[in-house]
Design a protein around this motif. Structure first.
Motif, PDB file in Angstrom:
ATOM      1  N   UNK A  30       0.599  -1.162   0.003  1.00 26.97           N
ATOM      2  CA  UNK A  30       0.041   0.043   0.100  1.00 26.97           C
ATOM      3  C   UNK A  30       0.783   1.397   0.065  1.00 26.97           C
ATOM      4  N   UNK A  31       2.207   1.173   0.484  1.00 23.82           N
ATOM      5  CA  UNK A  31       2.811   2.315   0.228  1.00 23.82           C
ATOM      6  C   UNK A  31       2.985   3.226   1.477  1.00 23.82           C
ATOM      7  N   UNK A  32       2.414   2.724   2.401  1.00 23.57           N
ATOM      8  CA  UNK A  32       2.495   3.338   3.892  1.00 23.57           C
ATOM      9  C   UNK A  32       3.966   3.400   4.309  1.00 23.57           C
ATOM     10  N   UNK A  33       4.385   4.728   4.846  1.00 21.34           N
ATOM     11  CA  UNK A  33       5.858   4.668   5.351  1.00 21.34           C
ATOM     12  C   UNK A  33       5.712   4.373   6.856  1.00 21.34           C
ATOM     13  N   UNK A  35       8.058   5.064  10.726  1.00 18.60           N
ATOM     14  CA  UNK A  35       8.970   5.480  11.501  1.00 18.60           C
ATOM     15  C   UNK A  35       8.763   5.436  12.901  1.00 18.60           C
ATOM     16  N   UNK A  43      -0.051  -1.249   9.423  1.00 16.78           N
ATOM     17  CA  UNK A  43      -0.976  -0.555  10.285  1.00 16.78           C
ATOM     18  C   UNK A  43      -2.237   0.018   9.572  1.00 16.78           C
ATOM     19  N   UNK A  44      -2.066   0.001   8.108  1.00 15.95           N
ATOM     20  CA  UNK A  44      -3.099   0.365   7.283  1.00 15.95           C
ATOM     21  C   UNK A  44      -4.300  -0.509   7.416  1.00 15.95           C
ATOM     22  N   UNK A  45      -5.453  -0.043   7.984  1.00 13.27           N
ATOM     23  CA  UNK A  45      -6.307  -1.155   8.375  1.00 13.27           C
ATOM     24  C   UNK A  45      -6.840  -1.862   6.933  1.00 13.27           C
ATOM     25  N   UNK A  95       6.634  13.840   1.320  1.00 14.77           N
ATOM     26  CA  UNK A  95       6.407  12.498   0.831  1.00 14.77           C
ATOM     27  C   UNK A  95       5.778  11.501   1.477  1.00 14.77           C
ATOM     28  N   UNK A  96       6.235  11.566   2.742  1.00 19.05           N
ATOM     29  CA  UNK A  96       5.766  10.690   3.670  1.00 19.05           C
ATOM     30  C   UNK A  96       4.283  10.892   4.160  1.00 19.05           C
ATOM     31  N   UNK A  97       4.323  12.058   4.311  1.00 24.91           N
ATOM     32  CA  UNK A  97       2.961  12.307   4.824  1.00 24.91           C
ATOM     33  C   UNK A  97       2.907  11.978   6.414  1.00 24.91           C
ATOM     34  N   UNK A  98       4.002  12.353   7.033  1.00 28.78           N
ATOM     35  CA  UNK A  98       4.003  12.022   8.505  1.00 28.78           C
ATOM     36  C   UNK A  98       4.734  13.226   9.194  1.00 28.78           C
ATOM     37  N   UNK A  99       4.600  13.251  10.546  1.00 31.95           N
ATOM     38  CA  UNK A  99       5.241  14.245  11.566  1.00 31.95           C
ATOM     39  C   UNK A  99       6.096  13.403  12.241  1.00 31.95           C
TER      40      UNK A  99
END
Lengths: 152, 395
Positions: A30-33, A35, A43-45, A95-99
């Motif tokens: 799914x491409x989820x990153x 860290x 962890x993508x449901x 790119x990762x859309x995460x903090x």
């Protein structure tokens, strides 16, 4: 100047080169990153993949929010004596859309920071032991106009 | 079939830094709740405890520990741990037992004895535990509260004066609560003069950790009728839902958020998702709420919660605060107990204490703190790793 070797405070969480990257993982389906890196479950449901790649995360991003630590945190934090307050930033990676949270480099205080400010990842000492210098990732403001277009 | 249960007793041991064994606080709270309900301890058939992880093994099996201290009498026991949401999960366990018809009346109890200063993680070298990692890197609980506070300033234009005004409001009302730990009226100047802890939050913006205990006696509606308490306040909803992936808010104790890079994922933070389920379960909306007890771990967080509970539109909580709408006598009084600002946090007791306050308010027994005509109250609190709980009590 100490001759002790530089070692990562936490093994395997970032590279040790001059332009360091955090080491994360990415779900092959799914491409989820992730860290810190995660190789066992996605962890993508909507995804039950068990296949992950190790990836280097973007080493630049923009401040989501920031603060500082005016008091010495408890162990396992190892404080220098006397304790020097340090700033902390949550940096949004595009790119990762995460903090990702981290300390801000020594010498940069909250008065130097703004939400949205471009930042880059660097390595700095977290603490010293008898044998080595433990380094970790910290965020450092990027000079105006140097934020890379690619976001990487 | 009604999914409601009745609250026929509430009790608390006053919050403070007493330094006694936590069991003592829980027993005192339980005895007060039993006396309030007017029923003997032997009638309790289920003891549901909120666990504490700071008081050794007795805390891990808190339900049994309290049952033993009150005197073994053959009741079933349960222990729930969900950090600050422990009390709500213990209450949910009791509700399930009652609604399943397996017991008529239950004791829900939580108590804690807390160490001084920052809450710290378990020991050792444990990089697989995010709670250990963030402390090692110098990120404490106030760090997270401060990041959220700074976002409010940046996104909504909240000011340091707004945050101080929350403390002033809560200290003014908490001064009238005999169970509160801090009972002094603080001014905006007092807040501004307190030490900076995590910019923009000062010492008086951040809640302390306390000792304390709280307990509820809950029962089936039939049992309440039988003992002449048919009009007792009722638990109308308990929500402990998770956020939805990929939540973009960095939650204690994580070092990073979920990644929203995968296509087609929708995000809802736990603070937004919890009240939705609570309202749906209770069959009411934010417009029905008379008062709210929310988790003011920091002054700024009270404002976040008010918006998450949809008591005000997003970004407008500070404007309501300035107009006095969240104070006693305002449109929706928030934290008329004094909140964490006046209590300090006693983790497994806190969610139960919030329900105690709603119980007294809905009975019209809150004295100087009474919200006139209170009919429906809502609580909200925070666990760890982005979960929490919300309870709706109505009469």
């Amino acid at each position: 100047m100490s001759n002790k070797p530089l070692v990562p405070a936490i093994d395997g969480w970032h590279t040790m080169d001059a332009k360091p990257h955090l080491i994360g993982s990415q779900c092959s389906d799914c491409g989820t990153y992730f860290f810190p890196a995660q190789y066992q479950y996605c962890r993508n449901p909507a995804c039950d993949s068990t296949d992950f790649l190790e990836v280097q995360l973007s080493r630049t991003g923009h401040i989501w929010s920031y603060t500082n630590a005016c008091y010495k945190p408890p162990a396992p934090f190892v404080a220098a004596e006397p304790f020097e307050p340090y700033a902390i930033a949550g940096v949004q990676l595009e790119r990762e859309q995460m903090v990702v949270l981290g300390q801000v480099v020594t010498g940069t205080g909250v008065e130097d920071l703004k939400v949205g400010m471009p930042m880059e990842l660097v390595l700095e000492t977290l603490h010293e032991t008898d044998d080595d210098i433990k380094v970790t990732w910290k965020w450092r403001p990027l000079p105006a106009g140097t934020y890379p277009e690619t976001g990487a | 079939m009604s999914k409601e249960i009745a609250i026929i007793g509430a009790g608390m041991h006053p919050w403070g830094k007493w330094g006694h064994n936590f069991v003592q606080y829980g027993v005192a709270a339980a005895r007060e709740a039993l006396a309030d309900a007017g029923i003997p301890w032997q009638d309790i058939r289920f003891v549901s405890g909120g666990a504490t992880v700071r008081c050794g093994y007795p805390g891990y099996v808190a339900g049994a520990t309290f049952a033993q201290a009150l005197g073994w009498q053959g009741a079933e026991v349960n222990t729930s741990y969900a950090a600050c949401a422990s009390g709500s999960q213990a209450l949910a366990a009791a509700r399930n037992k009652i609604l399943a018809g397996e017991c008529e009346v239950a004791l829900v109890v939580g108590a804690d004895t807390t160490p001084k200063g920052f809450l710290a993680p378990a020991g050792g070298y444990r990089p697989e535990d995010p709670d250990w990692v963030r402390f090692y890197l110098g990120i404490t609980n106030p760090t997270y509260f401060a990041l959220y506070a700074r976002r409010r300033m940046d996104v909504y234009g909240d000011t340091l004066e707004d945050f101080a005004a929350v403390k002033v409001k809560n200290s003014r009302i908490g001064a009238k609560n005999p169970r509160a730990r801090y009972r002094k009226c603080f001014s905006a100047e007092d807040v501004a003069a307190s030490a900076m802890v995590a910019d923009p939050l000062r010492l008086m913006d951040i809640c302390a950790t306390s000792d304390g205990g709280a307990a509820l006696i809950v029962c089936s509606l039939e049992y309440a009728r039988r003992i002449g308490k048919a009009d007792a306040p009722r638990v109308a909803a308990i929500s402990t839902v998770t956020p939805t992936f990929a939540s973009g808010v960095v939650e204690m104790p994580d070092i990073a958020t979920d990644s929203a890079a995968a296509a087609g994922v929708e995000a809802l933070s736990y603070r937004s998702s919890i009240p939705l389920k609570a309202y749906e379960e209770a069959g009411i909306g934010p417009e029905d709420i008379s008062l709210a007890e929310v988790y003011d771990l920091s002054t700024a967080l009270e404002l976040d919660w008010i918006e998450d509970l949809k008591l005000t539109p997003r970004g407008e909580a500070a404007a309501w605060l300035r107009k006095g709408d969240t104070a006693l006598g305002g449109r929706i009084p928030v934290n008329v107990s004094g909140g964490l600002a006046c209590f300090g946090e006693a983790v497994p007791a806190q969610a139960i204490a919030q329900v105690c306050e709603l119980t007294w308010q809905l009975r019209g027994e809150a004295g100087d703190r009474q919200v006139k005509g209170a009919r429906v109250g809502i609580t909200a609190n925070q666990g760890l790793f982005g979960h929490g709980s919300s309870v709706i009590v109505k009469r």
